[in-house]
Design a protein around this motif. Structure first.
Motif, PDB file in Angstrom:
ATOM      1  N   ILE A  51       0.926  -1.649  -0.338  1.00  0.00           N
ATOM      2  CA  ILE A  51       0.292  -0.363   0.284  1.00  0.00           C
ATOM      3  C   ILE A  51       0.789   1.233   0.048  1.00  0.00           C
ATOM      4  N   GLU A  52       0.543   2.246  -0.763  1.00  0.00           N
ATOM      5  CA  GLU A  52       1.481   3.156  -0.862  1.00  0.00           C
ATOM      6  C   GLU A  52       1.034   4.406   0.175  1.00  0.00           C
ATOM      7  N   VAL A  53       1.614   5.331   0.043  1.00  0.00           N
ATOM      8  CA  VAL A  53       1.602   6.539   0.882  1.00  0.00           C
ATOM      9  C   VAL A  53       0.220   7.086   1.228  1.00  0.00           C
ATOM     10  N   ASP A  54      -0.485   6.841   0.177  1.00  0.00           N
ATOM     11  CA  ASP A  54      -1.356   7.676   0.055  1.00  0.00           C
ATOM     12  C   ASP A  54      -3.049   7.346   1.340  1.00  0.00           C
ATOM     13  N   CYS A  55      -2.660   5.686   1.206  1.00  0.00           N
ATOM     14  CA  CYS A  55      -2.857   5.089   1.582  1.00  0.00           C
ATOM     15  C   CYS A  55      -3.227   5.120   2.873  1.00  0.00           C
ATOM     16  N   HIS A  56      -1.544   5.742   3.323  1.00  0.00           N
ATOM     17  CA  HIS A  56      -2.123   5.766   5.064  1.00  0.00           C
ATOM     18  C   HIS A  56      -2.100   6.810   5.407  1.00  0.00           C
ATOM     19  N   SER A  57      -2.427   8.117   4.915  1.00  0.00           N
ATOM     20  CA  SER A  57      -2.455   9.585   4.419  1.00  0.00           C
ATOM     21  C   SER A  57      -4.133   9.958   5.099  1.00  0.00           C
ATOM     22  N   ILE A  58      -5.124   8.696   4.299  1.00  0.00           N
ATOM     23  CA  ILE A  58      -6.057   8.614   4.736  1.00  0.00           C
ATOM     24  C   ILE A  58      -7.026   8.094   5.908  1.00  0.00           C
ATOM     25  N   ARG A  59      -5.855   6.458   5.874  1.00  0.00           N
ATOM     26  CA  ARG A  59      -5.868   6.191   7.115  1.00  0.00           C
ATOM     27  C   ARG A  59      -5.798   7.245   8.716  1.00  0.00           C
ATOM     28  N   ASP A  60      -5.146   7.940   8.394  1.00  0.00           N
ATOM     29  CA  ASP A  60      -4.598   9.257   9.484  1.00  0.00           C
ATOM     30  C   ASP A  60      -5.969   9.859   9.962  1.00  0.00           C
ATOM     31  N   ALA A  61      -6.307  10.157   8.193  1.00  0.00           N
ATOM     32  CA  ALA A  61      -7.701  11.077   8.397  1.00  0.00           C
ATOM     33  C   ALA A  61      -8.539  10.389   8.716  1.00  0.00           C
ATOM     34  N   TYR A  62      -8.976   9.030   8.362  1.00  0.00           N
ATOM     35  CA  TYR A  62     -10.084   8.566   9.407  1.00  0.00           C
ATOM     36  C   TYR A  62     -10.104   8.215  11.227  1.00  0.00           C
ATOM     37  N   ASN A  63      -8.445   8.352  10.398  1.00  0.00           N
ATOM     38  CA  ASN A  63      -8.204   7.767  12.523  1.00  0.00           C
ATOM     39  C   ASN A  63      -8.675   9.128  13.339  1.00  0.00           C
ATOM     40  N   ARG A  64      -8.457   9.729  12.564  1.00  0.00           N
ATOM     41  CA  ARG A  64      -8.321  11.220  13.234  1.00  0.00           C
ATOM     42  C   ARG A  64     -10.089  12.109  13.647  1.00  0.00           C
ATOM     43  N   ARG A  65     -10.435  10.874  12.830  1.00  0.00           N
ATOM     44  CA  ARG A  65     -11.983  11.501  12.937  1.00  0.00           C
ATOM     45  C   ARG A  65     -12.187  12.935  11.646  1.00  0.00           C
ATOM     46  N   VAL A  66     -11.394  13.405  10.410  1.00  0.00           N
ATOM     47  CA  VAL A  66     -10.865  13.929  10.061  1.00  0.00           C
ATOM     48  C   VAL A  66     -12.445  13.677   9.019  1.00  0.00           C
ATOM     49  N   ILE A  67     -12.325  12.534   8.386  1.00  0.00           N
ATOM     50  CA  ILE A  67     -13.495  12.234   7.522  1.00  0.00           C
ATOM     51  C   ILE A  67     -14.089  10.556   7.745  1.00  0.00           C
ATOM     52  N   ASN A  68     -15.700  10.457   7.957  1.00  0.00           N
ATOM     53  CA  ASN A  68     -15.902   9.108   6.971  1.00  0.00           C
ATOM     54  C   ASN A  68     -16.292   8.391   5.848  1.00  0.00           C
ATOM     55  N   LEU A  69     -16.484   7.339   5.581  1.00  0.00           N
ATOM     56  CA  LEU A  69     -16.025   6.874   4.493  1.00  0.00           C
ATOM     57  C   LEU A  69     -16.926   6.090   4.028  1.00  0.00           C
ATOM     58  N   PRO A  70     -17.939   7.187   4.155  1.00  0.00           N
ATOM     59  CA  PRO A  70     -19.537   6.040   3.876  1.00  0.00           C
ATOM     60  C   PRO A  70     -19.513   5.368   2.541  1.00  0.00           C
ATOM     61  N   HIS A  71     -20.044   4.802   1.994  1.00  0.00           N
ATOM     62  CA  HIS A  71     -20.447   3.769   1.048  1.00  0.00           C
ATOM     63  C   HIS A  71     -20.959   4.383   0.179  1.00  0.00           C
ATOM     64  N   VAL A  72     -21.559   4.041  -1.463  1.00  0.00           N
ATOM     65  CA  VAL A  72     -22.339   4.513  -2.311  1.00  0.00           C
ATOM     66  C   VAL A  72     -21.746   3.506  -2.935  1.00  0.00           C
ATOM     67  N   SER A  73     -23.906   3.063  -3.358  1.00  0.00           N
ATOM     68  CA  SER A  73     -24.132   2.211  -4.430  1.00  0.00           C
ATOM     69  C   SER A  73     -23.567   2.519  -5.856  1.00  0.00           C
ATOM     70  N   THR A  74     -23.175   1.375  -6.948  1.00  0.00           N
ATOM     71  CA  THR A  74     -22.556   1.841  -7.685  1.00  0.00           C
ATOM     72  C   THR A  74     -23.628   2.191  -8.436  1.00  0.00           C
ATOM     73  N   SER A  75     -25.120   2.110  -8.585  1.00  0.00           N
ATOM     74  CA  SER A  75     -25.985   2.664  -9.430  1.00  0.00           C
ATOM     75  C   SER A  75     -26.672   3.486  -8.578  1.00  0.00           C
ATOM     76  N   ILE A  76     -26.030   4.508  -8.274  1.00  0.00           N
ATOM     77  CA  ILE A  76     -26.059   6.158  -7.810  1.00  0.00           C
ATOM     78  C   ILE A  76     -25.331   6.953  -7.779  1.00  0.00           C
ATOM     79  N   GLN A  77     -23.931   6.151  -8.486  1.00  0.00           N
ATOM     80  CA  GLN A  77     -23.191   6.728  -8.635  1.00  0.00           C
ATOM     81  C   GLN A  77     -22.565   7.453  -9.486  1.00  0.00           C
ATOM     82  N   ILE A  78     -23.081   9.092  -9.308  1.00  0.00           N
ATOM     83  CA  ILE A  78     -22.839   9.988 -10.650  1.00  0.00           C
ATOM     84  C   ILE A  78     -21.518  10.215 -11.158  1.00  0.00           C
ATOM     85  N   ALA A  79     -20.495   9.963 -10.679  1.00  0.00           N
ATOM     86  CA  ALA A  79     -19.489   9.796 -11.213  1.00  0.00           C
ATOM     87  C   ALA A  79     -18.829   8.745 -12.670  1.00  0.00           C
ATOM     88  N   ASP A  80     -19.773   8.315 -12.521  1.00  0.00           N
ATOM     89  CA  ASP A  80     -19.388   6.934 -13.652  1.00  0.00           C
ATOM     90  C   ASP A  80     -20.052   7.913 -15.240  1.00  0.00           C
TER      91      ASP A  80
END
Length: 107
Positions: A51-80
């Motif tokens: 895993i690259e450093v990017d994942c560790h920065s995301i994990r750190d932000a998640y652990n510090r409760r800066v972000i949360n990671l809700p799941h978006v179903s593919t059926s409503i993924q607007i970026a598609d």
């Protein structure tokens, strides 16, 4: 996710400097359940060895409760609409979600 997480951290810092601190974490919506699990689970697995450093920065932000990671179903993924070839019905559905409609031609 890494670029979006960096932007969230930067924006939260800017808002804090302006006197608008956030009590709650910022949602970072993702449709990749594997990425969400890797970021939220600190346990080492054989498959996450490189895993690259990017994942560790995301994990750190998640652990510090800066972000949360809700799941978006593919059926409503607007970026598609920006990343995939879609059938006409799905394309029109996502255009409606983006509030992009053809304006009538004026005569």
């Amino acid at each position: 996710m890494s670029a979006a997480c960096s932007e969230i951290i930067w924006l939260r810092g800017l808002l804090t400097e302006l006197g608008l601190s956030q009590a709650q974490s910022t949602p970072l919506h993702a449709d990749n359940t594997s990425a969400i699990q890797i970021a939220s689970n600190p346990v080492y697995h054989e498959r996450t060895k490189h895993i690259e450093v990017d994942c560790h920065s995301i994990r750190d932000a998640y652990n510090r409760r800066v972000i949360n990671l809700p799941h978006v179903s593919t059926s409503i993924q607007i970026a598609d609409i920006f990343t995939k070839t879609l059938p006409r019905q799905r394309h029109n559905f996502l255009l409606g979600k983006l509030m992009l409609v053809d304006s009538p031609a004026s005569i």
